[in-house]
Structures are given as C-alpha cells and as structure tokens.
Write a protein that holds these residues in place. Structure first.
Motif, PDB file in Angstrom:
ATOM      1  N   UNK A 144     -15.594 -14.321   2.850  1.00 19.75           N
ATOM      2  CA  UNK A 144     -14.916 -13.811   0.988  1.00 19.75           C
ATOM      3  C   UNK A 144     -14.290 -12.908   1.102  1.00 19.75           C
ATOM      4  N   UNK A 145     -13.320 -13.445  -0.877  1.00 20.72           N
ATOM      5  CA  UNK A 145     -12.300 -12.905  -1.059  1.00 20.72           C
ATOM      6  C   UNK A 145     -12.961 -11.195  -2.795  1.00 20.72           C
ATOM      7  N   UNK A 146     -12.880 -10.328  -2.293  1.00 25.03           N
ATOM      8  CA  UNK A 146     -13.691 -10.192  -3.242  1.00 25.03           C
ATOM      9  C   UNK A 146     -12.755  -9.751  -4.072  1.00 25.03           C
ATOM     10  N   UNK A 147     -12.321  -9.063  -5.527  1.00 28.00           N
ATOM     11  CA  UNK A 147     -11.624  -9.225  -6.521  1.00 28.00           C
ATOM     12  C   UNK A 147     -12.155  -7.831  -7.309  1.00 28.00           C
ATOM     13  N   UNK A 148     -12.311  -6.874  -7.409  1.00 26.04           N
ATOM     14  CA  UNK A 148     -12.737  -6.162  -8.828  1.00 26.04           C
ATOM     15  C   UNK A 148     -11.591  -5.359  -9.605  1.00 26.04           C
ATOM     16  N   UNK A 149     -12.108  -5.967 -11.028  1.00 23.73           N
ATOM     17  CA  UNK A 149     -10.789  -5.607 -11.587  1.00 23.73           C
ATOM     18  C   UNK A 149     -11.427  -4.406 -12.733  1.00 23.73           C
ATOM     19  N   UNK A 150     -10.718  -3.625 -13.028  1.00 27.45           N
ATOM     20  CA  UNK A 150     -11.339  -2.938 -14.173  1.00 27.45           C
ATOM     21  C   UNK A 150     -11.810  -2.881 -15.091  1.00 27.45           C
ATOM     22  N   UNK A 157       8.783 -13.452   7.044  1.00 30.30           N
ATOM     23  CA  UNK A 157       9.136 -13.320   5.672  1.00 30.30           C
ATOM     24  C   UNK A 157       7.674 -12.971   4.615  1.00 30.30           C
ATOM     25  N   UNK A 158       7.331 -14.658   4.768  1.00 30.69           N
ATOM     26  CA  UNK A 158       6.300 -15.248   3.569  1.00 30.69           C
ATOM     27  C   UNK A 158       5.568 -14.142   4.198  1.00 30.69           C
ATOM     28  N   UNK A 159       4.649 -13.649   5.496  1.00 27.56           N
ATOM     29  CA  UNK A 159       4.025 -12.995   4.933  1.00 27.56           C
ATOM     30  C   UNK A 159       4.099 -11.778   4.820  1.00 27.56           C
ATOM     31  N   UNK A 160       5.090 -10.451   4.678  1.00 31.44           N
ATOM     32  CA  UNK A 160       5.514  -9.899   4.414  1.00 31.44           C
ATOM     33  C   UNK A 160       5.500  -9.653   2.940  1.00 31.44           C
ATOM     34  N   UNK A 161       5.999 -10.640   2.035  1.00 37.71           N
ATOM     35  CA  UNK A 161       5.919 -10.902   0.413  1.00 37.71           C
ATOM     36  C   UNK A 161       4.471 -10.734  -0.121  1.00 37.71           C
ATOM     37  N   UNK A 162       3.946 -11.404   1.089  1.00 34.88           N
ATOM     38  CA  UNK A 162       2.281 -11.665   0.643  1.00 34.88           C
ATOM     39  C   UNK A 162       1.735  -9.898   0.767  1.00 34.88           C
ATOM     40  N   UNK A 163       2.111  -9.646   1.600  1.00 36.41           N
ATOM     41  CA  UNK A 163       1.584  -7.966   1.661  1.00 36.41           C
ATOM     42  C   UNK A 163       1.745  -6.957   0.402  1.00 36.41           C
ATOM     43  N   UNK A 164       3.535  -7.246   0.161  1.00 40.21           N
ATOM     44  CA  UNK A 164       3.782  -6.516  -0.987  1.00 40.21           C
ATOM     45  C   UNK A 164       3.069  -6.952  -1.980  1.00 40.21           C
ATOM     46  N   UNK A 165       2.658  -7.974  -2.653  1.00 38.17           N
ATOM     47  CA  UNK A 165       2.143  -8.703  -3.479  1.00 38.17           C
ATOM     48  C   UNK A 165       0.678  -8.190  -3.415  1.00 38.17           C
ATOM     49  N   UNK A 204      -2.912  -4.643  -9.454  1.00 33.65           N
ATOM     50  CA  UNK A 204      -4.154  -3.092  -9.017  1.00 33.65           C
ATOM     51  C   UNK A 204      -5.557  -3.629  -9.718  1.00 33.65           C
ATOM     52  N   UNK A 205      -5.470  -5.070  -9.804  1.00 31.39           N
ATOM     53  CA  UNK A 205      -6.903  -4.728  -9.034  1.00 31.39           C
ATOM     54  C   UNK A 205      -7.714  -4.688  -7.298  1.00 31.39           C
ATOM     55  N   UNK A 206      -8.651  -4.154  -7.088  1.00 33.71           N
ATOM     56  CA  UNK A 206      -9.307  -4.005  -6.065  1.00 33.71           C
ATOM     57  C   UNK A 206      -9.262  -4.699  -5.204  1.00 33.71           C
ATOM     58  N   UNK A 225      -8.433  -4.690   2.795  1.00 32.85           N
ATOM     59  CA  UNK A 225      -7.893  -4.840   1.769  1.00 32.85           C
ATOM     60  C   UNK A 225      -6.914  -4.156   1.231  1.00 32.85           C
ATOM     61  N   UNK A 226      -6.672  -3.708  -0.203  1.00 33.94           N
ATOM     62  CA  UNK A 226      -5.222  -3.463  -0.775  1.00 33.94           C
ATOM     63  C   UNK A 226      -5.014  -2.002  -0.908  1.00 33.94           C
ATOM     64  N   UNK A 227      -4.468  -1.814  -1.210  1.00 32.62           N
ATOM     65  CA  UNK A 227      -3.471  -0.067  -1.604  1.00 32.62           C
ATOM     66  C   UNK A 227      -4.740   0.182  -2.885  1.00 32.62           C
ATOM     67  N   UNK A 228      -4.979   0.030  -4.141  1.00 33.60           N
ATOM     68  CA  UNK A 228      -6.074   0.106  -4.564  1.00 33.60           C
ATOM     69  C   UNK A 228      -6.860   0.170  -4.394  1.00 33.60           C
TER      70      UNK A 228
END
Length: 683
Positions: A371-377, A267-275, A280-282, A295-298
């Motif tokens: 590393x975790x890359x978070x790219x904000x437009x 459940x936690x994994x599913x919630x994490x994947x949904x979040x 909106x960040x890449x 990588x996420x959907x964005x």
C-alpha cells in the motif's frame, strides 16, 4: 550423409553413348550387375536428347560417333546449364597419348578409358566419379544453406580483412562481405562498403572500437560490447571474433531504441524521485507485511531518522513503537478489502494531526502486494475546527491568514448545503465576495449542472463523516481554474453540521502537465504531430488494418531545395517554410487524415481507408495546392514545391519498417526524377 551417398550409388543412372552394339551390350552387362540403371544412345544427338529429357548421374561417351566428334558433344554437355555438373568419361581406342588425353580434358571430360576395358576398371571409375559428384553436390547444398542463413540473419554481419603496414602493424579493416541485415541496420549499401576500410566508411568511429577489433585479431579471443557510432547516430550490441588469421567477423544488432528507452526510464525515474522527495506530504510505500520499502524526504525528516534507520522496518514498530498494528489500521483494512481507506490520526512524534490516505497496490492478478501511505498534516485544519466551534478571534485569524482558499458550509438535514463565509484568499482566488456567497446554495452560485456536481462531493463528505480530497475544475468570476479541494466535516451530536473547505489553486501545475504532454507529442514549429507520436499512430493504424482487413496509405513529403531556401533567405525563413507547408497540408486534408513532421523538411501523412490509386490522386492534389501557394516572408514571395512518395498497407508486406521503406524509396525516386512530383510504390 555417407548412407545417403551409398544409397544414391545403388540407384545411379548411367547413360552410354556409343555406335557399337557390342560395346553397349558389354557395358550394360557390367554396370547393371554392379547395381546401376543403364540407358543407351547410338548417336551423340540421341544422347544429348536423352540426357536433357532425363538427366543421368554419369555419361560414358565414345570419342568417335556417327554424327560427330565425341569431344564436341562433350563440350555441348558441359556448356548446357542443365547438364554441366554430370561427370563424363570418354571411351576411346585411340586416345592413349598424353596429348590426346589433354584434348579430352580440355573439352570438359572428367576422365577417360581406353578400349578394350576391363569390368573392374569400369566399375571402379564409375564409383569414383559418382563419389566425387555426390561430395560436390553435398558441398553445394552446404554452401546454399550457408548463403540462405547469411541472407536470413536478423543481426547485421560484416566480414573484414586486416590492413597492415610494411612492419606488420594493424592499421584498419577492409570490408569483404556484408549481409542484407547490415544494410538494413546501418543504412549503408553493400556497394558503398565492400572493398573500403572501416575508417573510410565510418570516419568518426570511436578509437576504442578499433582497439577492441585489433585485440580480437591479434589475440584470437572474441569480445562482446555495446557502443555508439556517431556517423550513424546509432547504438549497437557487437560480437567480434577471428574465424581465421587476419580475418575479423562482426555480428551486431541495433539497440538504439532500447538504449534510448532505458535512458528515458532513468530520466523518468529521476523526475519521479525529485517530485516524490519535494512533496510536503509524508509518503511511505509498505509491502503486505507492513515493511517500509520506500519513503520520501518529508517522512524521514518527520521521523528524525536516516533512510537506513527506516527502510526495512515495520511501520507499526517504527511509528507507533508497537509490535502489532493498531486498531483500525488502514493498511489492514486495505489488505482485507483491496479498497482505498483514509483515517485521521494524531501522532505527537510526527508533529500532530494527520489525514492518512492508504491506497492499495495490486499486482496484475488483482492480488494485494502492498500500500501507499500519504499523510497530510492537518494540524491547521484541526485548530480551525476547534476555533470554529468556539467562534473565537483566534479562529478568525487562522481562517483569514491561511494561504489556502477556505470556505465554510452549513449542512441541513444532511442534504442541503449553504455557504456561510469564505476567507480572503478564497475571495481573491474566485473573485467572490462574502456577500456574493453568504446564504446561497451551490446551485445558486454555479447553476444547476455544475452546482449538482459540486454538491455530490459535499454529500460524499457527509456520508463518510471524515475528510475527503479531490481535484475539480470550476468556472467562477475569476475565470476557469483547477483546484485541489479538501472537505473536512464538523460534527455535532454525531452528525455533520458544517463542512470546512480548503482549496489550493493547481491551475498552473495542470497547465504545466498539459504543456509537457503537448511538447512530448507535437512539433513546436508546425503544430503537427512529431515523429515519435506520428509513428505510434502508424502502428495503431497498422493494427487496425490487420484486425479489420482494411487499407490505408502513407505519404512521405520532402520540401524541394530546402537548403536553398535556408541559404538564400536565412534560417528564419527555413522555419517559416515548414510552418507554411504544415498549414497547407492541414487545410487540404480530410478530417480523418493524420499529418506529422519527421524533422527538417520531411513530413508524412496517413490516409485511412485509402488504397494506393486514391492516395496518389490525393497526393497529386496536395502537391498542386502546395505548388500554387506562396510563402510571403520579409517582403519576398517564396515558391515551394514538394516531392511525394506514396505507398499503401499490404497484407503480404505489412511491417512498419517495410511501409516506411517503400514510401521513402518512392520519395527518393520522385527526387531523382526531377522533384515536384508524386511517385507511388506499385511493386
């Protein structure tokens, strides 16, 4: 084992009871020559005393003795718990008929010999009986070891016999024997299951279980599986096998916690994947070799590629169409120093300007693993910066139309900050007008303490000369709110002259997170800790007590006749009763005491640094307060009483399960004795 038996033969002790010195002398000569130790007695009474003082391995007993009949002394030996296992050979010159021999055997004798006798016969009879005795002793020891293992098993064990109809079809399985772990793991007592069938004991057993059991008994092939028993509300891992025809043996272990934990992880994994995929960040996760692991959907959408075209590729080859990392790559910087890095990039393929924040991932040894890359437009912010420099109408439209709460700061000497303006969203969110802000410092607006805290982040932005982002809680005229704030520096001649602030109100999101934490730990009806969180506190208290050799006590409370309250006054009153009881408990506990609701009408209380006697006194006072209180519901006064079981932490019996069991047993003793009382576990 054979060597041990042979050794015992050589050291065996023989007690001969006979009033004839001639017979005793002959026996002594024969048996000592054969390697046995020899002890004599002239009367039956002397023989009994000698046997009790130092039990022999075998007794030779004359039928006719001065102080009684040898058969009577034989019976006394066989009726004595300390002597009954010693073989007895009767010696007689008259017991030659089958009838006489039968009388000797009825008296418990293991054999007989007629006088006169030959040395070879005596030695052969003695060896034979000693060998039988040794074999029986070995068998008893084996049985004892089996029983000890049976009782010590951590897994539950149940032995069944098949129940068939007249045509030989398998119908059910009857419990023959269960071990203590069976009772512990199922909560079913030995007396409630042995002699009954599975369907009688567990009427809601899954038919698939019975099919598997039948297959094992019919085929003889063992089977292992996991399953759920609805009657017990538990999950079990089961091994079933057939030790002999129409006998079913089942070994099982309770895996309920593991199954529920695995479900919680899913459940936690599913919630994490949904979040993760709703952001909106890449976002990309890279290993130390720049390979994209996730990588996420964005991110997929921005690249215009499917997951299979992205995952497993290197970041620089996919995003920058290069065969090596670019200069100033934040992943390389994180790899070098293990620190978080942010960089602002422009990528036409991705859609413009981005603020890329790279956070290193370290293993338990502190080694860099990715590393975790978070790219904000930040295209809008870039456009805003450009338009600010031109002080154009276009900037004004963007500044005022953005949904983020934005503000502009003037920076003097790199250390003094004054508000220039804020947009409409900011004014609405904070209830601060442009006139309220213009020309004022953070200290002017927020006071010295909070103003200094806000200024610290502004200084960080000046020193970094690059955008920074953080969460903050501000108490402004519009009320206390939580904001996610981004500060973007505007440089003139290489120095920060202005800071553009963009704040998003994340108050409701934070409240939702707090509410989730509350629901995960708190019983919503009573406001006490729920069962899961209370049990975690008990484990912490156990660890503290073990570490510091301190005591604590556990109270288990149960509302008396709770079902009557429900049936008489309705389920709404059934909710009010636990709520009223919880309020009474909290009112009369010490500040250090901890109360929780286990569910329904059952509650529990931890009394730190309290021994059993003191805990019983506290429980009795609490019981009196509850009994003297009244629940008013729908114009009716309802009296409540509770039964309380009390136990304390003991070093010699200190596991969590044993603590609950003692308290629970004491609680049920209080119930059985008439309710509305306190019972302590003083065992």
């Amino acid at each position: 084992m054979l060597n041990e038996i042979q050794k015992d033969f050589q050291n065996a002790s023989i007690l001969a009871i006979d009033d004839s010195h001639t017979i005793l002398t002959a026996l002594k000569h024969i048996l000592e020559k054969a390697g046995y130790r020899f002890v004599t007695a002239l009367t039956g009474t002397q023989g009994l005393d000698a046997a009790r003082l130092n039990p022999p391995d075998l007794i030779l007993l004359d039928v006719m003795l001065p102080d009684g009949n040898g058969l009577d002394f034989c019976r006394k030996i066989k009726n004595d718990p300390a002597l009954f296992q010693i073989p007895v050979i009767l010696l007689s010159g008259v017991m030659n008929s089958p009838k006489e021999q039968s009388r000797g055997l009825d008296a418990g004798a293991d054999g007989y010999m007629s006088k006169p006798f030959e040395a070879r016969e005596i030695v052969a009879r003695v060896k034979s009986l000693l060998r039988i005795k040794q074999a029986e002793s070995a068998l008893r020891e084996s049985e004892q070891r089996y029983r000890a293992l049976f009782k010590a098993m951590l897994n539950g064990f149940a032995l069944h016999e098949a129940v068939r109809d007249d045509q030989g079809n398998l119908l059910d399985f009857r419990y023959v024997e269960v071990n203590p772990a069976f009772e512990t793991q199922t909560g079913l007592g030995l007396n409630t299951v042995v002699g009954r069938t599975i369907r009688e004991v567990l009427p809601q057993t899954d038919p698939e279980w019975m099919e598997r059991y039948c297959k094992v008994v019919e085929s003889g092939s063992p089977i292992r599986f996991e399953g759920y028993i609805q009657t017990l509300d538990k999950h079990f891992e089961v091994l079933a096998y057939r030790p002999q025809t129409d006998i079913l043996a089942v070994i099982f272990s309770d895996v309920t916690k593991r199954v529920k934990s695995a479900w919680g992880v899913q459940v936690a994994k599913l919630q994490w994947e949904m979040t993760f995929n709703s952001m909106s960040d890449l976002i990309m996760l890279l290993d130390r070799n720049f390979t994209i692991m996730q990588a996420n959907a964005a991110q997929f959408k921005a690249l215009g590629l499917k997951p299979g075209e992205v995952l497993g590729k290197t970041y620089f080859s996919l995003v920058h169409s290069s065969d090596h990392p670019t200069d100033g790559c934040p992943h390389l910087l994180a790899l070098a120093d293990g620190q978080e890095h942010s960089v602002e990039i422009f990528d036409e393929r991705l859609g413009g300007h981005f603020l890329v924040k790279v956070t290193p991932m370290l293993d338990k040894h502190g080694e860099f693993i990715g590393s975790v890359h978070v790219a904000r437009n930040i295209n809008d912010l870039k456009q805003t910066e450009e338009r600010l420099k031109r002080v154009s109408d276009e900037y004004e439209r963007v500044f005022q139309s953005t949904q983020d709460a934005m503000f502009l700061l003037q920076v003097t000497n790199g250390d003094t900050f004054r508000f220039i303006r804020n947009n409409k969203t900011h004014q609405i969110a904070t209830d601060l007008s442009l006139d309220d802000l213009r020309g004022k410092t953070p200290q002017d607006m927020l006071g010295d303490e909070l103003g200094a805290f806000v200024t610290m982040n502004y200084r960080r932005c000046v020193q970094a000369k690059e955008p920074i982002a953080y969460d903050e809680v501000l108490n402004l005229p519009a009320g206390e709110k939580t904001y996610h704030t981004t500060l973007t520096p505007v440089l003139e001649n290489g120095e920060v002259a202005y800071i553009v602030g963009s704040a998003q109100d994340i108050t409701e999101r934070k409240k939702a997170e707090e509410q989730l934490r509350f629901l995960a730990t708190t019983d919503e009806i009573t406001g006490l800790w729920n069962r899961g969180h209370f049990m975690s506190i008990v484990r912490q208290e156990l660890e503290r007590a073990r570490r510091y050799n301190q005591s604590f006590s556990l109270l288990m409370l149960d509302i008396d006749h709770f079902k009557v309250i429900n049936d008489t006054h309705g389920h709404a009153a059934g909710d009010e009763a636990p709520r009223h009881l919880a309020a009474t408990i909290k009112k009369h506990l010490r500040q250090v005491d901890v109360a929780g609701r286990f569910g329904g009408e059952e509650f529990a209380v931890i009394l730190p640094q309290t021994d059993l006697d003191a805990a019983c006194l506290s429980a009795e006072r609490l019981r009196e307060h509850i009994a003297n209180s009244t629940l008013s519901y729908a114009g009716t006064d309802i009296s409540l009483t509770v039964s309380i079981g009390v136990t304390d932490y003991r070093q010699e019996n200190s596991s969590e399960d044993e603590l609950y069991k003692r308290a629970d047993d004491a609680l049920y003793e209080a119930k059985n004795k008439g309710r509305n009382m306190v019972v302590g576990s003083f065992e």
